[in-house]
Design an enzyme around this catalytic site. Sequence first.
Site, PDB file in Angstrom:
ATOM      1  N   ASP A  73       0.878  -1.224   0.007  1.00 20.51           N
ATOM      2  CA  ASP A  73      -0.325   0.031  -0.102  1.00 20.51           C
ATOM      3  C   ASP A  73       0.825   1.303   0.000  1.00 20.51           C
ATOM      4  OD1 ASP A  73       0.847   0.228   2.688  1.00 20.51           O
ATOM      5  OD2 ASP A  73      -0.761  -1.009   3.271  1.00 20.51           O
ATOM      6  N   ASP A  75       1.500   5.283   1.658  1.00 23.95           N
ATOM      7  CA  ASP A  75       1.375   5.835   2.724  1.00 23.95           C
ATOM      8  C   ASP A  75       1.747   7.244   2.587  1.00 23.95           C
ATOM      9  OD1 ASP A  75       0.253   3.837   4.598  1.00 23.95           O
ATOM     10  OD2 ASP A  75       2.521   3.188   4.437  1.00 23.95           O
ATOM     11  N   ASP A 147       9.597   4.298  13.017  1.00 27.45           N
ATOM     12  CA  ASP A 147      10.080   3.358  13.699  1.00 27.45           C
ATOM     13  C   ASP A 147      11.680   2.701  13.318  1.00 27.45           C
ATOM     14  OD1 ASP A 147       8.965   2.210  11.544  1.00 27.45           O
ATOM     15  OD2 ASP A 147       7.985   0.732  12.530  1.00 27.45           O
TER      16      ASP A 147
HETATM   17  P1  ATP Z   1       3.653  -2.791   5.326  1.00 25.96           P
HETATM   18  O1  ATP Z   1       2.610  -1.909   4.858  1.00 25.96           O
HETATM   19  O2  ATP Z   1       4.606  -3.170   4.217  1.00 25.96           O
HETATM   20  O3  ATP Z   1       3.382  -3.774   6.236  1.00 25.96           O
HETATM   21  P2  ATP Z   1       4.995  -0.351   6.547  1.00 25.96           P
HETATM   22  O4  ATP Z   1       6.295  -0.125   7.197  1.00 25.96           O
HETATM   23  O5  ATP Z   1       4.474   0.395   5.454  1.00 25.96           O
HETATM   24  O6  ATP Z   1       4.925  -2.034   6.312  1.00 25.96           O
HETATM   25  P3  ATP Z   1       2.825   0.554   7.958  1.00 25.96           P
HETATM   26  O7  ATP Z   1       1.793  -0.100   8.985  1.00 25.96           O
HETATM   27  O8  ATP Z   1       1.970   0.758   6.582  1.00 25.96           O
HETATM   28  O9  ATP Z   1       3.732  -0.281   7.776  1.00 25.96           O
HETATM   29  O10 ATP Z   1       3.154   1.881   8.408  1.00 25.96           O
HETATM   30  C1  ATP Z   1       3.334   3.006   7.725  1.00 25.96           C
HETATM   31  C2  ATP Z   1       4.520   3.673   8.229  1.00 25.96           C
HETATM   32  O11 ATP Z   1       4.148   4.189   9.298  1.00 25.96           O
HETATM   33  C3  ATP Z   1       6.019   2.845   8.488  1.00 25.96           C
HETATM   34  O12 ATP Z   1       6.831   2.686   7.461  1.00 25.96           O
HETATM   35  C4  ATP Z   1       6.553   3.703   9.740  1.00 25.96           C
HETATM   36  O13 ATP Z   1       7.201   4.782   9.120  1.00 25.96           O
HETATM   37  C5  ATP Z   1       5.419   4.201  10.281  1.00 25.96           C
HETATM   38  N1  ATP Z   1       4.890   3.324  11.472  1.00 25.96           N
HETATM   39  C6  ATP Z   1       4.015   2.417  11.325  1.00 25.96           C
HETATM   40  N2  ATP Z   1       3.724   1.894  12.636  1.00 25.96           N
HETATM   41  C7  ATP Z   1       4.629   2.541  13.584  1.00 25.96           C
HETATM   42  C8  ATP Z   1       5.010   2.610  14.941  1.00 25.96           C
HETATM   43  N3  ATP Z   1       4.228   1.805  15.739  1.00 25.96           N
HETATM   44  N4  ATP Z   1       5.993   3.255  15.438  1.00 25.96           N
HETATM   45  C9  ATP Z   1       6.507   4.169  14.579  1.00 25.96           C
HETATM   46  N5  ATP Z   1       6.175   4.133  13.311  1.00 25.96           N
HETATM   47  C10 ATP Z   1       5.185   3.343  12.797  1.00 25.96           C
HETATM   48 MG    MG Z   2       2.512   0.519   4.617  1.00 27.65          MG
END
Ligand code: ATP
Ligand code: MG
Length: 448
Positions: A73, A75, A147
Amino acid sequence: MLKKWLHKVLPGKSAKPRRAQKQVIPFSEHRIGADMLSFAAEKVVRRLHNQGFEAYVVGGAVRDLLLGIEPKDFDIATNATPEQVRKIFRRSRIIGRRFQIVHVMVGPETIEVTTFRGGGKVQQNEHGRIMKDNVYGSMAEDAMRRDFTCNALYYDPITQHIIDFHHGLADIQARQLVMIGNTAERYQEDPVRILRAVRLSGKLGFEVEYETAAPITAYAGRLKLEPVARLFDEIMKLLFSGHAVQCLAQLDKLGIPDNIHPILTALQHAVADSDNIVSLALRNTDERLRADKSVSVGFVLAAAMWPRLNEIWQHNTAQGIRPVPALTQAINELLDAEKGWGVPQRFSATMREIWQLQPQFENIKGARPHRLIAQQRFRAAYDFMLLRAETGNADKVLARWWTTFQSADDETRLQMTAAAQNNHNNGEAKRKRRRKPRKKKENPQDAV
Ligand code: ATP
Ligand code: MG
């Protein structure tokens, strides 16, 4: 001194203290073109720009594109507030309390838009956990709040630059997962980051850097205090990452205790032995996801909890309860307990149906197989029975019979069930013939 030495000898340690430093990386160095974004992501960024705001694609999408993985996805991070974003996009809504985000719908896609978080005050509880975080700030401050370094890269599709504050690009190239800031504090602020470390290192095949891995065992217990629905969601992301087997290996490697959540416990116990139904189901799920095939959450959960259910079932039959009611009782007991695990009702319903049909595969004569195959859940229950047979928990010959039966035409099916009926009748007759002739009862009155 000792700490210094340990840092030198232990693998994965970071070479020197990291200092946040903004780097602008041009297209020629990363090769991510705006055409690699989804239509919706590009549209949302451009629209925000046209309205005078800053906007970047951020997080997992940039990381995955750099690794040649198709993003799950997109963001977007912006300096527009949630209300401003909401006003710009007609099809959008603000969600979340702890962190407000805006979901913008473009065609079939949903884009998550977050406002840059500030570095200032956040509301924390007595464990240092963030309870509310809706203070807005600059892009640099936002990067500090993310994170891992690989998740803090900002891509601007208009200039095609990546902005990197924490050496994220270098860490991606080195394939290492590095937490931004003071790692222990970051896990205290949000213990779910521990499960994210497990998932991302498993999915990406990254080494977890020494300082990032070190505090995990100390803080993993705090996961138990997280809302159960959030834990369940995170466990699902882990199971359906396409790399569940590696993620579970990471759970063990990073020292996550086995009492965080009953589903995780079941998985942790199962993976110790690769030949059981859980490991097999996870391997199948990984393969299916990588081949872009559909997977069923209820099915995978049914497999994950089967060893536990089987235990209760065996226990019940040992108490003298007949197999079918013993199974029903075991299912009720397990699903009752499951109500506190954050599992949505629709998945529990699928689990129940799959489990409940298992004993019916034993009946291959007469009308029953014809009735079973017409059931809505037949296919899932049949696939489940195959998994059981493959792992020695159901009869392999019976499994083959069902495989033939379900792909046969009506005529052949009738012949198969009739043949099974005949075999059964012959068996019964033989059994009767083999029985010793009963002794003629003496007159009971003579006995007294
Ligand atoms: P994926 O979508 O592939 O599962 P992602 O890293 O994009 O992995 P998301 O849950 O979509 O995960 O989160 C988007 C972004 O928001 C992350 O890449 C990170 O920068 C931030 N993020 C998400 N969760 C946290 C958290 N618990 N603490 C700090 N930053 C976070
Ligand atoms: Mg994501």
